[in-house]
Design a protein around this motif. Structure first.
Motif, PDB file in Angstrom:
ATOM      1  N   TYR A 228      17.935 -54.483 -12.081  1.00 40.13           N
ATOM      2  CA  TYR A 228      17.889 -53.096 -12.540  1.00 40.13           C
ATOM      3  C   TYR A 228      16.545 -52.429 -12.324  1.00 40.13           C
ATOM      4  O   TYR A 228      16.471 -51.224 -12.146  1.00 40.13           O
ATOM      5  N   LEU A 229      15.453 -53.223 -12.329  1.00 45.71           N
ATOM      6  CA  LEU A 229      14.123 -52.616 -12.228  1.00 45.71           C
ATOM      7  C   LEU A 229      13.966 -51.851 -10.918  1.00 45.71           C
ATOM      8  O   LEU A 229      13.633 -50.668 -10.892  1.00 45.71           O
ATOM      9  N   LEU A 230      14.252 -52.571  -9.814  1.00 45.71           N
ATOM     10  CA  LEU A 230      14.081 -51.972  -8.506  1.00 45.71           C
ATOM     11  C   LEU A 230      14.972 -50.767  -8.312  1.00 45.71           C
ATOM     12  O   LEU A 230      14.545 -49.707  -7.862  1.00 45.71           O
ATOM     13  N   ALA A 231      16.246 -50.945  -8.707  1.00 40.92           N
ATOM     14  CA  ALA A 231      17.212 -49.864  -8.531  1.00 40.92           C
ATOM     15  C   ALA A 231      16.804 -48.652  -9.361  1.00 40.92           C
ATOM     16  O   ALA A 231      16.942 -47.506  -8.903  1.00 40.92           O
ATOM     17  N   ALA A 232      16.270 -48.898 -10.573  1.00 41.25           N
ATOM     18  CA  ALA A 232      15.897 -47.776 -11.427  1.00 41.25           C
ATOM     19  C   ALA A 232      14.734 -47.004 -10.824  1.00 41.25           C
ATOM     20  O   ALA A 232      14.756 -45.771 -10.766  1.00 41.25           O
TER      21      ALA A 232
ATOM     22  N   VAL B 262      13.929 -43.866   3.631  1.00 38.28           N
ATOM     23  CA  VAL B 262      13.937 -42.663   4.456  1.00 38.28           C
ATOM     24  C   VAL B 262      13.858 -41.422   3.577  1.00 38.28           C
ATOM     25  O   VAL B 262      13.103 -40.480   3.868  1.00 38.28           O
ATOM     26  N   VAL B 263      14.598 -41.435   2.446  1.00 46.40           N
ATOM     27  CA  VAL B 263      14.579 -40.263   1.581  1.00 46.40           C
ATOM     28  C   VAL B 263      13.186 -40.026   1.009  1.00 46.40           C
ATOM     29  O   VAL B 263      12.681 -38.898   1.028  1.00 46.40           O
ATOM     30  N   VAL B 264      12.535 -41.088   0.507  1.00 51.21           N
ATOM     31  CA  VAL B 264      11.204 -40.858  -0.061  1.00 51.21           C
ATOM     32  C   VAL B 264      10.211 -40.463   1.033  1.00 51.21           C
ATOM     33  O   VAL B 264       9.310 -39.670   0.793  1.00 51.21           O
ATOM     34  N   MET B 265      10.395 -41.004   2.251  1.00 50.86           N
ATOM     35  CA  MET B 265       9.511 -40.599   3.349  1.00 50.86           C
ATOM     36  C   MET B 265       9.676 -39.118   3.646  1.00 50.86           C
ATOM     37  O   MET B 265       8.705 -38.382   3.751  1.00 50.86           O
TER      38      MET B 265
ATOM     39  N   LEU C 299      -7.694 -52.225  -3.478  1.00 52.08           N
ATOM     40  CA  LEU C 299      -8.995 -51.575  -3.309  1.00 52.08           C
ATOM     41  C   LEU C 299      -8.811 -50.114  -2.919  1.00 52.08           C
ATOM     42  O   LEU C 299      -9.642 -49.275  -3.250  1.00 52.08           O
ATOM     43  N   THR C 300      -7.721 -49.800  -2.211  1.00 47.43           N
ATOM     44  CA  THR C 300      -7.478 -48.406  -1.859  1.00 47.43           C
ATOM     45  C   THR C 300      -6.560 -47.735  -2.879  1.00 47.43           C
ATOM     46  O   THR C 300      -6.093 -46.629  -2.654  1.00 47.43           O
ATOM     47  N   GLY C 301      -6.270 -48.408  -3.979  1.00 49.37           N
ATOM     48  CA  GLY C 301      -5.389 -47.817  -4.981  1.00 49.37           C
ATOM     49  C   GLY C 301      -3.928 -48.091  -4.717  1.00 49.37           C
ATOM     50  O   GLY C 301      -3.073 -47.494  -5.349  1.00 49.37           O
ATOM     51  N   GLY C 302      -3.617 -48.995  -3.787  1.00 47.90           N
ATOM     52  CA  GLY C 302      -2.218 -49.291  -3.479  1.00 47.90           C
ATOM     53  C   GLY C 302      -1.803 -50.633  -4.048  1.00 47.90           C
ATOM     54  O   GLY C 302      -2.454 -51.191  -4.933  1.00 47.90           O
ATOM     55  N   ILE C 303      -0.694 -51.153  -3.549  1.00 49.48           N
ATOM     56  CA  ILE C 303      -0.217 -52.470  -3.947  1.00 49.48           C
ATOM     57  C   ILE C 303       0.760 -52.896  -2.851  1.00 49.48           C
ATOM     58  O   ILE C 303       1.282 -52.037  -2.141  1.00 49.48           O
ATOM     59  N   ASP C 304       0.940 -54.196  -2.650  1.00 45.45           N
ATOM     60  CA  ASP C 304       1.879 -54.634  -1.617  1.00 45.45           C
ATOM     61  C   ASP C 304       2.898 -55.581  -2.239  1.00 45.45           C
ATOM     62  O   ASP C 304       2.677 -56.780  -2.301  1.00 45.45           O
ATOM     63  N   LEU C 305       4.029 -55.023  -2.691  1.00 40.37           N
ATOM     64  CA  LEU C 305       5.039 -55.854  -3.332  1.00 40.37           C
ATOM     65  C   LEU C 305       5.965 -56.499  -2.313  1.00 40.37           C
ATOM     66  O   LEU C 305       6.832 -57.279  -2.676  1.00 40.37           O
ATOM     67  N   SER C 306       5.782 -56.191  -1.014  1.00 39.35           N
ATOM     68  CA  SER C 306       6.625 -56.834  -0.009  1.00 39.35           C
ATOM     69  C   SER C 306       5.961 -58.103   0.517  1.00 39.35           C
ATOM     70  O   SER C 306       6.515 -58.764   1.390  1.00 39.35           O
TER      71      SER C 306
ATOM     72  N   LEU D 232       3.749 -48.373  -4.048  1.00 38.34           N
ATOM     73  CA  LEU D 232       4.651 -49.182  -4.872  1.00 38.34           C
ATOM     74  C   LEU D 232       6.092 -49.028  -4.395  1.00 38.34           C
ATOM     75  O   LEU D 232       6.814 -50.008  -4.183  1.00 38.34           O
ATOM     76  N   ILE D 233       6.513 -47.776  -4.172  1.00 35.37           N
ATOM     77  CA  ILE D 233       7.872 -47.491  -3.740  1.00 35.37           C
ATOM     78  C   ILE D 233       8.104 -47.987  -2.328  1.00 35.37           C
ATOM     79  O   ILE D 233       9.100 -48.634  -2.015  1.00 35.37           O
ATOM     80  N   MET D 234       7.120 -47.684  -1.449  1.00 39.48           N
ATOM     81  CA  MET D 234       7.280 -48.026  -0.038  1.00 39.48           C
ATOM     82  C   MET D 234       7.435 -49.539   0.126  1.00 39.48           C
ATOM     83  O   MET D 234       8.345 -50.011   0.822  1.00 39.48           O
ATOM     84  N   THR D 235       6.570 -50.314  -0.545  1.00 40.58           N
ATOM     85  CA  THR D 235       6.616 -51.760  -0.336  1.00 40.58           C
ATOM     86  C   THR D 235       7.835 -52.377  -1.029  1.00 40.58           C
ATOM     87  O   THR D 235       8.399 -53.346  -0.530  1.00 40.58           O
ATOM     88  N   LEU D 236       8.241 -51.808  -2.165  1.00 34.72           N
ATOM     89  CA  LEU D 236       9.479 -52.281  -2.787  1.00 34.72           C
ATOM     90  C   LEU D 236      10.649 -52.065  -1.840  1.00 34.72           C
ATOM     91  O   LEU D 236      11.491 -52.941  -1.647  1.00 34.72           O
ATOM     92  N   GLY D 237      10.678 -50.882  -1.218  1.00 33.00           N
ATOM     93  CA  GLY D 237      11.775 -50.533  -0.313  1.00 33.00           C
ATOM     94  C   GLY D 237      11.812 -51.420   0.910  1.00 33.00           C
ATOM     95  O   GLY D 237      12.866 -51.975   1.261  1.00 33.00           O
ATOM     96  N   THR D 238      10.663 -51.621   1.559  1.00 34.80           N
ATOM     97  CA  THR D 238      10.669 -52.474   2.750  1.00 34.80           C
ATOM     98  C   THR D 238      11.013 -53.910   2.356  1.00 34.80           C
ATOM     99  O   THR D 238      11.666 -54.608   3.116  1.00 34.80           O
TER     100      THR D 238
END
Lengths: 324, 323
Positions: free
Chosen positions: A250-254, A309-312, B70-77, B128-134
Motif C-alpha cells: 500500500y505504501l508505494l501505491a499510495a 510518465v505522468v509525473v514526468m 548530498l544533492t537532496g535526493g534519494i535512490d530507492l531503486s 523519491l517518486i522517480m526512483t520508486l517508479g523505476t
C-alpha cells in the motif's frame, strides 16, 4: 468559469481519463457491469483509504513511510479482538481500532516534532517499529471479521422504500469510502484546522509567524493520517476476513496515487478528490490488463510506466508554467 | 574569548559538529563493548572478519544513498538495481560467458540509473517518486525476464565467490574491492569538481545554478553513477549469498538509507559524507548481531531496530545542531 477550469484542470483531466477507461473496460469486456463495479470498488477500497491518509500528511508538508505497517497493526488488532465476539463487542472493537490508529499517527507526529529529525527518517524508523508490533500481536495471518462489517462493503446499495433497480448498481464499498471522506475530511477542510494543514505545508516558518501552532498542527495531521490507516486496516480485514501482519503493497501505491492525483510532494497544494480518482484510474488499468489476459508481471511494468510518465509530464508542464 | 565560559554541552556539541566522525566511532566502540559484555569472547578475529564481510555490501549500497542525499535526493531503486545485476549475471553466465554477462548486468543497472537521472534532471520529478517508479518497473521487467531463462540454470562466476566469501590472512577478500572504492569516493567527494558540485547543489540549488552549474548534467551523471554502484554491489552480494533470487538485495534497501542517515548525511542535502556512512553501516551490522543474540521474537527485534535508528539520529542531530 475559466478560473475554475484552471484551478481544477488536473482533477478534471483525471475524471476524463477515468471515464475513458470505464468505456474502454466496457468495450474489452461487454459483460462488465454491476458485479464488475462491485469488485473494482472492493479491490480499490484499502488503496483508496491509504491514498487519502497519505494525501493529508503530504498536504501538511510531511510524508509517512510507516503507513502500510500501521495498517497492518490495525488489521491484526481488529481481527484478533473480533474473533468470536458479538455484534456489540465488535462495534466497540472498531471504535478502539480507530482510536489506536489515531494514537499511532499522533506518536509519529510527536516524535517528529520533539526530536526535530526529518519526517522521512522518523517514519522510516517507525516503519520497523509498527511492523514489529504487528508481528508481536499476530505472528501469522489469522483472526476473523464480524459478519455485519463484511456486509457493509459487499454488494450494491439497497435503500428501504426505493426500488432496488435504481440503487443496486452503486457498490456499497464506494459509498463506504465516500462516507469516510465526508465524515473525516470535509469537517477538517472547512475548519481552521484544514487551513492550518495547508499553511504549514506551504511554508512552515510563515505559518509560525502568522500564529499557527506548527508543532501541534503537524501532530494533528499525522493523527488524521493514522485514523485513515486504521480505516484502511479495517477495510483489509473486512474484505479478506482475516488479519494480515505483513504489510501489503500500500505504501508505494499510495504515494504514486497521491502524486498522480495532483498533490505536490513538499506540501501545501492539492485536494483529496484528485488522489481518489487517481486510485481508481490505477486500479482500473490493472483490471483492464487482467481482463485482456496480459501477464500480471507485464501489468506491473505498465502500471509503473504510467505513474512515471505522468509525473514526468506533470514536472515538465510545471516547469513550463513557471517560465511563462 | 575563554574556553571556560562556554557550557560544556555546547563545547562538546561544537567539537562533534566539527568532527562528526568522532561520536559515530565512539558509538561503534560502545556497541562493541556492550556486545562483548553480553556474550564474552564473541569478539575475535573470525567474528570481526565476518562482520566486515556482511557490512561491505550494505556500505556499498549506502554509497548510492549518500551521494544522492548530498544533492537532496534519494535512490530507492538501488536495491532493485543490485538484485537485477546479480540475477542477470547468474542466469546469463552459462549462456554467453562470464565477462559478457557481467557487462550486460552492469549495463542494466546503469540503464536504471540513467532513467532515474533523466526523470530527475530533465523532467524535474522528485527523486523519491522517480526512483520508486523505476524500481517498480524494473521489478516487473525482472519477473518477465525470469520466465525466459527459467530453464537455463544458474552459474555464479568463481571470482565473485572468491570476492564475496573468501578470506586472505584473516581478512575478507571483499576489502580488495571495497577499500579502493571507499578511498575513491572519499577523495572524490571533497577533492574533485564533481564532488563539490554535489554539495553545492544540495546546499542551495538556485545559488549553484546562478553560479553557472548545469544542474541537469550533474543529476544525470549522479544517478547513472548510483545505478552502476548498485549494480557492482549486486555482483558482490551474489558472491556472498551464492543463490540468485528475485528479491536478493531488496532487504538491504531501507537499511542502506538508515546507514547513510545514521552516518550523519543530511537527507535534505549539502551535509555529510561517505566516511560517516561506512561507520553507519558497521553500526547497523553490530546492532543486527546484538539483536539476533538476544533471542527475542522477530517482532520485538524489528521494534528495537527502528527505535535505535531513531534514537541515534535524534541524538546526533541534537549534538551537531549549530543553531
Amino acid at each position: 468559469m475559466t478560473r475554475f477550469l484552471a484551478n481544477n484542470g488536473w482533477t478534471l483531466g483525471l475524471a476524463g481519463l477515468l471515464a475513458m477507461l470505464l468505456v474502454a473496460t466496457k468495450m474489452i469486456q461487454p459483460e462488465f457491469g454491476v458485479s464488475g463495479l462491485d469488485s473494482l470498488g472492493r479491490a480499490s477500497l484499502p488503496f483508496a483509504l491509504a491514498t487519502l491518509g497519505m494525501a493529508v500528511v503530504v498536504i501538511a508538508g510531511g510524508i509517512d513511510l510507516s503507513f502500510a505497517s500501521m495498517m497492518a497493526v490495525c488489521s491484526v488488532t481488529a481481527a484478533l479482538l473480533m474473533e468470536g465476539a458479538s455484534d456489540g463487542t465488535s462495534a466497540l472493537v472498531v471504535l478502539a481500532v480507530l482510536a489506536l490508529g489515531a494514537a499511532m499517527g499522533a506518536i509519529n507526529g510527536t516524535l517528529i516534532v520533539v526530536t526535530r529529525v526529518p519526517d522521512i527518517v522518523v517514519t522510516l524508523a517507525m516503519l520497523f517499529v509498527w511492523q514489529g508490533t504487528a508481528l508481536l500481536i499476530l505472528n501469522a495471518p489469522g483472526g476473523a471479521a464480524a459478519p455485519w462489517l463484511r456486509s457493509l462493503i459487499v454488494g450494491g446499495v439497497a435503500l428501504p422504500g426505493v426500488s432496488p433497480a435504481l440503487t443496486e448498481w452503486l457498490p456499497k464499498s464506494l459509498v463506504f469510502l465516500l462516507a469516510c471522506l465526508c465524515a473525516i475530511w470535509l469537517p477538517i477542510r472547512r475548519s481552521k484546522l484544514g487551513l492550518m494543514f495547508y499553511a504549514i505545508g506551504s511554508d512552515a516558518s510563515a505559518a509560525f509567524r502568522s500564529g499557527v501552532p506548527v508543532g501541534r498542527t503537524k501532530i494533528a495531521a499525522y493523527a488524521v493520517t493514522g485514523l485513515f490507516a486504521a480505516l484502511g486496516g479495517l477495510s483489509v480485514t473486512m474484505s479478506t476476513g482475516i488479519g494480515e501482519p505483513i504489510p501489503g503493497p500500500y505504501l508505494l501505491a499510495a504515494v504514486a496515487a497521491v502524486v498522480l492525483g495532483g498533490v505536490v510532494l513538499g506540501g501545501g497544494r492539492g485536494g483529496l478528490l484528485g488522489p481518489i480518482l487517481a486510485v481508481f484510474v490505477l486500479r482500473l488499468v490493472r483490471m483492464d490488463l487482467t481482463l485482456m489476459s496480459v501477464d500480471p508481471n507485464v501489468t506491473t511494468i505498465v502500471e509503473g510506466s504510467i505513474m512515471v510518465v505522468v509525473v514526468m509530464l506533470g514536472g515538465v508542464l510545471a516547469t513550463r508554467g513557471r517560465r511563462t | 574569548m575563554t574556553v571556560t565560559d562556554t557550557p560544556p554541552r555546547a563545547r562538546i556539541g561544537r567539537f562533534m559538529a566539527a568532527n562528526p566522525l568522532v561520536p559515530l566511532i565512539l558509538l561503534l566502540i560502545a556497541l562493541l563493548g556492550l556486545l562483548e559484555a553480553m556474550n564474552p569472547g564473541i569478539i575475535n578475529r573470525l567474528w570481526l572478519a565476518n562482520a566486515i564481510k556482511i557490512a561491505i555490501p550494505l556500505a556499498m549500497l549506502a554509497a548510492c544513498q549518500t551521494l544522492t542525499m548530498l544533492t537532496g535526493g534519494i535512490d530507492l531503486s538501488a536495491g532493485t538495481a543490485a538484485t537485477i545485476a546479480a540475477y542477470v549475471t547468474a542466469t546469463l553466465s552459462p549462456l554467453i560467458g562470464v565477462p559478457a554477462a557481467v557487462a550486460v548486468a552492469v549495463a542494466c543497472a546503469a540503464l536504471i540509473g540513467l532513467v532515474n537521472g533523466f526523470g530527475v534532471a530533465i523532467c524535474r520529478v522528485h527523486p523519491l517518486i522517480m526512483t520508486l517508479g523505476t524500481g517498480l518497473i524494473a521489478t516487473g521487467c525482472l519477473l518477465v525476464y525470469q520466465r525466459f531463462v527459467i530453464s537455463t540454470g544458474t552459474h555464479i562466476p568463481d571470482f565473485l565467490v572468491w570476492l564475496g566469501t573468501g578470506r586472505t590472512v584473516g581478512l575478507p577478500n571483499g576489502l580488495v574491492l571495497f577499500i579502493p572504492f571507499a578511498v575513491l569516493l572519499i577523495w572524490g567527494q571533497r577533492r574533485t569538481g564533481f564532488g563539490r558540485l554535489l554539495y553545492a547543489l544540495g546546499s542551495n540549488e538556485n545559488a549553484a545554478r546562478l553560479s553557472g552549474v548545469r544542474g541537469w548534467q550533474v543529476y544525470l551523471s549522479l544517478y547513472s553513477l548510483s545505478g552502476i554502484i548498485a549494480g557492482i554491489t549486486g555482483l558482490l552480494y551474489l558472491g556472498l549469498v551464492k543463490t540468485p533470487s528475485l528479491s536478493l538485495a531488496l532487504p538491504l534497501d531501507l537499511p542502506s538509507v538508515a546507514a547513510a542517515v545514521v552516518g550523519g548525511t543530511s537527507i535534505f542535502g549539502g551535509r555529510g559524507g561517505y566516511a560517516g556512512t561506512i561507520v553507519g553501516a558497521l553500526i547497523l551490522t553490530v546492532l543486527t548481531t546484538m539483536l539476533t543474540l538476544l533471542h527475542m521474537p522477530e517482532g520485538a527485534r524489528r521494534i528495537l531496530f527502528g527505535l535505535i535508528i531513531l534514537a541515534v539520529t535524534a541524538l546526533y542531530i541534537r549534538l551537531t545542531d549549530r543553531t
